[in-house]
Scaffold this motif. Sequence first.
Motif, PDB file in Angstrom:
ATOM      1  N   ASP A   1      46.854  50.748  38.999  1.00 46.87           N
ATOM      2  CA  ASP A   1      47.635  51.316  37.908  1.00 46.87           C
ATOM      3  C   ASP A   1      48.553  50.236  37.343  1.00 46.87           C
ATOM      4  OD1 ASP A   1      49.746  51.094  39.693  1.00 46.87           O
ATOM      5  OD2 ASP A   1      50.434  53.148  39.446  1.00 46.87           O
ATOM      6  N   VAL A   2      49.346  50.601  36.334  1.00 52.69           N
ATOM      7  CA  VAL A   2      50.142  49.595  35.642  1.00 52.69           C
ATOM      8  C   VAL A   2      51.168  48.947  36.566  1.00 52.69           C
ATOM      9  CG1 VAL A   2      49.848  50.523  33.318  1.00 52.69           C
ATOM     10  CG2 VAL A   2      51.653  51.435  34.765  1.00 52.69           C
ATOM     11  N   THR A   3      51.736  49.713  37.492  1.00 48.64           N
ATOM     12  CA  THR A   3      52.735  49.148  38.404  1.00 48.64           C
ATOM     13  C   THR A   3      52.112  48.126  39.324  1.00 48.64           C
ATOM     14  OG1 THR A   3      53.886  51.280  38.348  1.00 48.64           O
ATOM     15  CG2 THR A   3      54.544  49.727  40.054  1.00 48.64           C
ATOM     16  N   LEU A   4      50.957  48.455  39.903  1.00 54.89           N
ATOM     17  CA  LEU A   4      50.295  47.527  40.819  1.00 54.89           C
ATOM     18  C   LEU A   4      49.848  46.261  40.089  1.00 54.89           C
ATOM     19  CD1 LEU A   4      49.725  47.850  43.867  1.00 54.89           C
ATOM     20  CD2 LEU A   4      47.369  48.389  43.269  1.00 54.89           C
ATOM     21  N   VAL A   5      49.382  46.410  38.849  1.00 52.06           N
ATOM     22  CA  VAL A   5      48.981  45.229  38.072  1.00 52.06           C
ATOM     23  C   VAL A   5      50.190  44.361  37.742  1.00 52.06           C
ATOM     24  CG1 VAL A   5      48.112  44.497  35.817  1.00 52.06           C
ATOM     25  CG2 VAL A   5      46.865  46.203  37.136  1.00 52.06           C
ATOM     26  N   ALA A   6      51.317  44.989  37.377  1.00 50.25           N
ATOM     27  CA  ALA A   6      52.523  44.217  37.088  1.00 50.25           C
ATOM     28  C   ALA A   6      53.002  43.464  38.325  1.00 50.25           C
ATOM     29  CB  ALA A   6      53.623  45.135  36.571  1.00 50.25           C
ATOM     30  N   MET A   7      52.941  44.096  39.494  1.00 46.97           N
ATOM     31  CA  MET A   7      53.306  43.422  40.735  1.00 46.97           C
ATOM     32  C   MET A   7      52.436  42.192  40.957  1.00 46.97           C
ATOM     33  SD  MET A   7      53.831  46.598  43.399  1.00 46.97           S
ATOM     34  CE  MET A   7      53.549  45.474  44.781  1.00 46.97           C
ATOM     35  N   GLN A   8      51.131  42.351  40.757  1.00 43.97           N
ATOM     36  CA  GLN A   8      50.219  41.226  40.968  1.00 43.97           C
ATOM     37  C   GLN A   8      50.450  40.110  39.950  1.00 43.97           C
ATOM     38  OE1 GLN A   8      46.004  42.492  42.121  1.00 43.97           O
ATOM     39  NE2 GLN A   8      46.904  44.427  41.425  1.00 43.97           N
ATOM     40  N   ALA A   9      50.770  40.497  38.713  1.00 43.93           N
ATOM     41  CA  ALA A   9      51.062  39.474  37.703  1.00 43.93           C
ATOM     42  C   ALA A   9      52.298  38.675  38.100  1.00 43.93           C
ATOM     43  CB  ALA A   9      51.268  40.131  36.342  1.00 43.93           C
ATOM     44  N   ARG A  10      53.306  39.344  38.671  1.00 41.56           N
ATOM     45  CA  ARG A  10      54.508  38.647  39.129  1.00 41.56           C
ATOM     46  C   ARG A  10      54.193  37.741  40.316  1.00 41.56           C
ATOM     47  NH1 ARG A  10      58.289  42.887  40.682  1.00 41.56           N
ATOM     48  NH2 ARG A  10      57.276  43.746  38.853  1.00 41.56           N
ATOM     49  N   MET A  11      53.340  38.210  41.223  1.00 38.54           N
ATOM     50  CA  MET A  11      52.925  37.377  42.352  1.00 38.54           C
ATOM     51  C   MET A  11      52.160  36.152  41.866  1.00 38.54           C
ATOM     52  SD  MET A  11      51.783  40.516  44.888  1.00 38.54           S
ATOM     53  CE  MET A  11      51.292  39.524  46.324  1.00 38.54           C
ATOM     54  N   ALA A  12      51.313  36.344  40.839  1.00 37.63           N
ATOM     55  CA  ALA A  12      50.569  35.220  40.283  1.00 37.63           C
ATOM     56  C   ALA A  12      51.498  34.219  39.615  1.00 37.63           C
ATOM     57  CB  ALA A  12      49.520  35.726  39.290  1.00 37.63           C
ATOM     58  N   ALA A  13      52.514  34.716  38.903  1.00 30.53           N
ATOM     59  CA  ALA A  13      53.472  33.812  38.276  1.00 30.53           C
ATOM     60  C   ALA A  13      54.225  33.007  39.332  1.00 30.53           C
ATOM     61  CB  ALA A  13      54.453  34.612  37.417  1.00 30.53           C
ATOM     62  N   PHE A  14      54.551  33.646  40.448  1.00 28.91           N
ATOM     63  CA  PHE A  14      55.210  32.940  41.551  1.00 28.91           C
ATOM     64  C   PHE A  14      54.288  31.881  42.148  1.00 28.91           C
ATOM     65  CE2 PHE A  14      56.599  33.267  46.201  1.00 28.91           C
ATOM     66  CZ  PHE A  14      57.629  32.345  46.041  1.00 28.91           C
ATOM     67  N   ALA A  15      52.990  32.163  42.160  1.00 23.85           N
ATOM     68  CA  ALA A  15      52.013  31.206  42.683  1.00 23.85           C
ATOM     69  C   ALA A  15      51.679  30.113  41.686  1.00 23.85           C
ATOM     70  CB  ALA A  15      50.730  31.938  43.070  1.00 23.85           C
ATOM     71  N   ASP A  16      52.171  30.237  40.439  1.00 21.14           N
ATOM     72  CA  ASP A  16      51.805  29.300  39.373  1.00 21.14           C
ATOM     73  C   ASP A  16      50.294  29.274  39.159  1.00 21.14           C
ATOM     74  OD1 ASP A  16      54.517  28.401  38.891  1.00 21.14           O
ATOM     75  OD2 ASP A  16      54.363  27.248  40.748  1.00 21.14           O
ATOM     76  N   LYS A  17      49.692  30.474  39.223  1.00 27.11           N
ATOM     77  CA  LYS A  17      48.251  30.624  39.040  1.00 27.11           C
ATOM     78  C   LYS A  17      47.985  31.781  38.085  1.00 27.11           C
ATOM     79  CE  LYS A  17      45.294  29.145  41.431  1.00 27.11           C
ATOM     80  NZ  LYS A  17      44.343  27.998  41.383  1.00 27.11           N
ATOM     81  N   PRO A  18      46.885  31.742  37.324  1.00 30.43           N
ATOM     82  CA  PRO A  18      46.491  32.920  36.543  1.00 30.43           C
ATOM     83  C   PRO A  18      46.056  34.051  37.472  1.00 30.43           C
ATOM     84  CG  PRO A  18      45.332  30.924  35.811  1.00 30.43           C
ATOM     85  CD  PRO A  18      45.977  30.595  37.113  1.00 30.43           C
ATOM     86  N   LEU A  19      46.339  35.289  37.088  1.00 24.74           N
ATOM     87  CA  LEU A  19      45.937  36.418  37.910  1.00 24.74           C
ATOM     88  C   LEU A  19      44.419  36.467  38.074  1.00 24.74           C
ATOM     89  CD1 LEU A  19      46.608  38.956  39.500  1.00 24.74           C
ATOM     90  CD2 LEU A  19      46.727  40.220  37.340  1.00 24.74           C
ATOM     91  N   GLY A  20      43.684  35.962  37.096  1.00 29.69           N
ATOM     92  CA  GLY A  20      42.230  35.958  37.193  1.00 29.69           C
ATOM     93  C   GLY A  20      41.683  35.126  38.327  1.00 29.69           C
TER      94      GLY A  20
ATOM     95  N   ALA B   1      42.837  35.361  41.366  1.00 27.18           N
ATOM     96  CA  ALA B   1      43.134  36.076  42.603  1.00 27.18           C
ATOM     97  C   ALA B   1      41.972  36.939  43.055  1.00 27.18           C
ATOM     98  CB  ALA B   1      44.369  36.943  42.423  1.00 27.18           C
ATOM     99  N   GLU B   2      41.782  36.993  44.360  1.00 29.75           N
ATOM    100  CA  GLU B   2      40.902  37.994  44.950  1.00 29.75           C
ATOM    101  C   GLU B   2      41.586  39.360  44.836  1.00 29.75           C
ATOM    102  OE1 GLU B   2      39.719  36.944  48.940  1.00 29.75           O
ATOM    103  OE2 GLU B   2      39.511  34.818  48.426  1.00 29.75           O
ATOM    104  N   PRO B   3      40.869  40.455  45.087  1.00 31.63           N
ATOM    105  CA  PRO B   3      41.515  41.773  45.032  1.00 31.63           C
ATOM    106  C   PRO B   3      42.706  41.851  45.985  1.00 31.63           C
ATOM    107  CG  PRO B   3      39.139  42.021  45.105  1.00 31.63           C
ATOM    108  CD  PRO B   3      39.414  40.562  45.333  1.00 31.63           C
ATOM    109  N   LEU B   4      43.708  42.600  45.577  1.00 29.04           N
ATOM    110  CA  LEU B   4      44.920  42.756  46.375  1.00 29.04           C
ATOM    111  C   LEU B   4      44.601  43.494  47.673  1.00 29.04           C
ATOM    112  CD1 LEU B   4      48.087  42.422  46.294  1.00 29.04           C
ATOM    113  CD2 LEU B   4      48.141  44.762  45.411  1.00 29.04           C
ATOM    114  N   ALA B   5      45.164  42.996  48.784  1.00 31.66           N
ATOM    115  CA  ALA B   5      44.973  43.622  50.094  1.00 31.66           C
ATOM    116  C   ALA B   5      46.293  44.182  50.601  1.00 31.66           C
ATOM    117  CB  ALA B   5      44.420  42.613  51.093  1.00 31.66           C
TER     118      ALA B   5
ATOM    119  N   TYR C   1      38.190  33.985  39.514  1.00 34.12           N
ATOM    120  CA  TYR C   1      37.454  34.813  40.491  1.00 34.12           C
ATOM    121  C   TYR C   1      37.208  36.210  39.917  1.00 34.12           C
ATOM    122  CZ  TYR C   1      36.240  37.011  44.940  1.00 34.12           C
ATOM    123  OH  TYR C   1      35.573  37.683  45.952  1.00 34.12           O
ATOM    124  N   ARG C   2      38.271  36.851  39.406  1.00 35.04           N
ATOM    125  CA  ARG C   2      38.106  38.178  38.825  1.00 35.04           C
ATOM    126  C   ARG C   2      37.444  38.047  37.450  1.00 35.04           C
ATOM    127  NH1 ARG C   2      43.673  41.599  40.055  1.00 35.04           N
ATOM    128  NH2 ARG C   2      43.967  40.864  42.208  1.00 35.04           N
ATOM    129  N   GLY C   3      36.450  38.858  37.242  1.00 35.19           N
ATOM    130  CA  GLY C   3      35.788  38.853  35.943  1.00 35.19           C
ATOM    131  C   GLY C   3      34.871  37.671  35.722  1.00 35.19           C
TER     132      GLY C   3
END
Length: 387
Positions: free
Chosen positions: A253-272, A274-278, A384-386
């Motif tokens: 959902d939108v909250t989980l995607v926003a969390m992952q986008a923030r984690m990706a920004a912290f990683a200095d990586k595009p969310l694409g 990332a493997e699926p969230l565990a 990885y995604r898409g």
Amino acid sequence: MSLPPARMPRPLLDARWRQAVDALVGGDADAALIALDALARAGHAPAQCDLGRALCYGVGREADVAAGLQWLLRADAAGEPRAAFSLAVIGLAGIWIARDAGTAARRLRHAAQAGFPPALRGLALALRAEDAADAQRISDICLAHAAARGDPVSARLRARPAFRMDALSPLPLLPEPDLSRGLAPPPARRTLCTDPRVEVADQALTAAECDLAIALGTPFLRPSATVDPRTGAAVKVPLRTSHDAVFDPVVEDVTLVAMQARMAAFADKPLGCAEPLALLRYGPGQEYRPHRDYLPPSRVRPVPEGGAGQRDRTVIAYLATPEAGGETAFPDLALRVPARRGDLLRFDNLDAAGRPAPRSLHAGLPVARGEKWICTLWFREAAYRGA
């Protein structure tokens, strides 16, 4: 002789659509998708939405994202709230289409105003981060309506201290949330080591976000497995005694995607990348013994060959603080990171030359008391995604 879908009355179209959805859930994907395709071409917006989602996520057949998005857009234009919500999630992720938080917010608001429970839940959590005087009140009302409409995740969240359990009030005219706030990288980070890089972002997630990830993933938890370096197969070993679940993109959902986008920004990586969230849960005595996150060569397709490459970075989100124990330890770096709710931990698995970094060895120490909950994103070198 039965009527073609284009000439069927709406009640019959709805009945055929429900039969197709039941078939899809029951595993008869071929028949379901044929029926959904016929109904979608006849202009049935709910069928257009379900066909679009099936094509985007590869349900029952190979994914066709371009075709799936077109069906979702047609359903959204016809006013189907589930399509608006799906497009909000997709637009916020920014993988299949360019990220557009404003358009995602408008679609989320439309779906919530129409009473779609996951959209009401998403709007409720987005409003909790806003400063407007009425935001918290409307957030509570939205979550209450989502729970009343049968959403079990909302019902679990309502019982958490962050939300009030007031009587159900009428749904007001809903505001458009500022989803861009949830995408921003953490404002500060602490560097604990530079070789390999290990960093922490304090309190980067809200309590409501942590509760949401736990509530969404709990029904899918299974005993954890690990990868056999010789065969690449997932096996159950004493090395890892937690329970885990991998979030299927279909349920995000939108909250989980926003969390992952923030984690990706912290990683200095595009969310694409990332493997699926565990999601992982560790109870008393459970642990993940010293290990490294980079994969055995048998499970890596190099980037020059068109693959996503190796796992080059890991981000862990701590969702619940155990009463004692549960730190993330780096034995070769003499580091121990407390599992503190809301914090993010980032570390590199490869060195500057792109080679596996043995000093990235780490462990989830045994939980002494309470429970430890975390979410983990493993990032590959390339998309990885898409992909």
